[in-house]
Design a protein around this motif. Sequence first.
Motif, PDB file in Angstrom:
ATOM      1  N   ASP A   9     -14.508   3.549  -6.012  1.00  0.00           N
ATOM      2  CA  ASP A   9     -14.319   4.031  -4.645  1.00  0.00           C
ATOM      3  C   ASP A   9     -15.411   3.441  -3.767  1.00  0.00           C
ATOM      4  N   ILE A  10     -14.994   2.963  -2.600  1.00  0.00           N
ATOM      5  CA  ILE A  10     -15.879   2.247  -1.692  1.00  0.00           C
ATOM      6  C   ILE A  10     -15.888   2.967  -0.352  1.00  0.00           C
ATOM      7  N   SER A  11     -17.063   3.054   0.248  1.00  0.00           N
ATOM      8  CA  SER A  11     -17.212   3.762   1.521  1.00  0.00           C
ATOM      9  C   SER A  11     -17.025   2.825   2.706  1.00  0.00           C
ATOM     10  N   VAL A  12     -15.855   2.213   2.785  1.00  0.00           N
ATOM     11  CA  VAL A  12     -15.451   1.386   3.930  1.00  0.00           C
ATOM     12  C   VAL A  12     -13.943   1.563   4.117  1.00  0.00           C
ATOM     13  N   GLY A  82      -4.629 -11.462 -12.918  1.00  0.00           N
ATOM     14  CA  GLY A  82      -4.927 -10.078 -12.600  1.00  0.00           C
ATOM     15  C   GLY A  82      -4.551  -9.743 -11.183  1.00  0.00           C
ATOM     16  N   ALA A  83      -5.098  -8.632 -10.725  1.00  0.00           N
ATOM     17  CA  ALA A  83      -4.786  -8.166  -9.375  1.00  0.00           C
ATOM     18  C   ALA A  83      -5.892  -7.247  -8.878  1.00  0.00           C
ATOM     19  N   PHE A  84      -6.010  -7.214  -7.572  1.00  0.00           N
ATOM     20  CA  PHE A  84      -6.838  -6.237  -6.880  1.00  0.00           C
ATOM     21  C   PHE A  84      -5.887  -5.414  -6.022  1.00  0.00           C
ATOM     22  N   SER A  85      -5.932  -4.111  -6.192  1.00  0.00           N
ATOM     23  CA  SER A  85      -5.098  -3.198  -5.408  1.00  0.00           C
ATOM     24  C   SER A  85      -6.012  -2.277  -4.611  1.00  0.00           C
ATOM     25  N   LEU A  86      -5.667  -2.067  -3.353  1.00  0.00           N
ATOM     26  CA  LEU A  86      -6.453  -1.182  -2.506  1.00  0.00           C
ATOM     27  C   LEU A  86      -5.622   0.022  -2.101  1.00  0.00           C
ATOM     28  N   LEU A  87      -6.263   1.177  -2.116  1.00  0.00           N
ATOM     29  CA  LEU A  87      -5.627   2.428  -1.714  1.00  0.00           C
ATOM     30  C   LEU A  87      -6.558   3.129  -0.734  1.00  0.00           C
ATOM     31  N   ASP A  92     -12.336   6.168   6.117  1.00  0.00           N
ATOM     32  CA  ASP A  92     -13.593   5.483   5.809  1.00  0.00           C
ATOM     33  C   ASP A  92     -13.835   5.238   4.324  1.00  0.00           C
ATOM     34  N   HIS A  93     -12.835   5.468   3.495  1.00  0.00           N
ATOM     35  CA  HIS A  93     -13.007   5.298   2.052  1.00  0.00           C
ATOM     36  C   HIS A  93     -11.771   4.650   1.428  1.00  0.00           C
ATOM     37  N   THR A  94     -12.025   3.753   0.489  1.00  0.00           N
ATOM     38  CA  THR A  94     -10.964   2.974  -0.151  1.00  0.00           C
ATOM     39  C   THR A  94     -11.208   2.943  -1.649  1.00  0.00           C
ATOM     40  N   ARG A  95     -10.140   3.026  -2.419  1.00  0.00           N
ATOM     41  CA  ARG A  95     -10.223   2.827  -3.868  1.00  0.00           C
ATOM     42  C   ARG A  95      -9.771   1.404  -4.172  1.00  0.00           C
ATOM     43  N   LEU A  96     -10.615   0.672  -4.876  1.00  0.00           N
ATOM     44  CA  LEU A  96     -10.291  -0.680  -5.327  1.00  0.00           C
ATOM     45  C   LEU A  96     -10.019  -0.615  -6.819  1.00  0.00           C
ATOM     46  N   GLN A  97      -8.811  -1.016  -7.201  1.00  0.00           N
ATOM     47  CA  GLN A  97      -8.466  -1.096  -8.617  1.00  0.00           C
ATOM     48  C   GLN A  97      -8.344  -2.562  -8.982  1.00  0.00           C
ATOM     49  N   ALA A  98      -9.005  -2.939 -10.066  1.00  0.00           N
ATOM     50  CA  ALA A  98      -8.945  -4.317 -10.548  1.00  0.00           C
ATOM     51  C   ALA A  98      -8.255  -4.338 -11.902  1.00  0.00           C
ATOM     52  N   ARG A  99      -7.338  -5.278 -12.064  1.00  0.00           N
ATOM     53  CA  ARG A  99      -6.660  -5.493 -13.346  1.00  0.00           C
ATOM     54  C   ARG A  99      -6.977  -6.913 -13.788  1.00  0.00           C
ATOM     55  N   PHE A 100      -7.354  -7.065 -15.051  1.00  0.00           N
ATOM     56  CA  PHE A 100      -7.700  -8.362 -15.614  1.00  0.00           C
ATOM     57  C   PHE A 100      -6.848  -8.574 -16.847  1.00  0.00           C
ATOM     58  N   GLU A 101      -6.108  -9.689 -16.896  1.00  0.00           N
ATOM     59  CA  GLU A 101      -5.229 -10.024 -18.016  1.00  0.00           C
ATOM     60  C   GLU A 101      -5.755 -11.288 -18.683  1.00  0.00           C
TER      61      GLU A 101
END
Length: 142
Positions: A9-12, A82-87, A92-101
């Motif tokens: 979780d990122i504060s931006v 892989g992928a980067f997904s943002l929610l 002011d806060h975003t969840r960054l999910q990273a998937r690596f294959e």
Amino acid sequence: MSTLEEHIDISVPLDTAWECLHRAETYPRFLEGVRAARSEGERTRLDVEAGGRTREFEVRITDRGGENVMTWRTTSGPTLGGAFSLLSLDDDHTRLQARFEYEPGTITETFGGPKGFAQAAVIERGLRSDLQQFKELVEHGG
């Protein structure tokens, strides 16, 4: 193919994180082993330290902007993706999910290091570290 997923979780706001993910020149600041990165249209060239030497990899990046997902896949060098997904969590806060294959054998051949469970643990620690570095970068205006 092995898959690893981590999130932070990122504060931006989401737009700020999305913009930073798309600036290839910032990749060396948060992706361990990446020494240089440059965009060339849909392709990005990465100079990566691998197995004690620097190698160039080409990566194809595809956006699914409406879904806030950026996928990537190598088009040269080892087969990785892989992928980067943002929610957006709030304004002011975003969840960054990273998937690596990855293929475990390919990782060992290209980058060296341990095999089996030890390899997965090293990759997991590396991905967590990269996400933490990204968080620090984007939260401090990088």
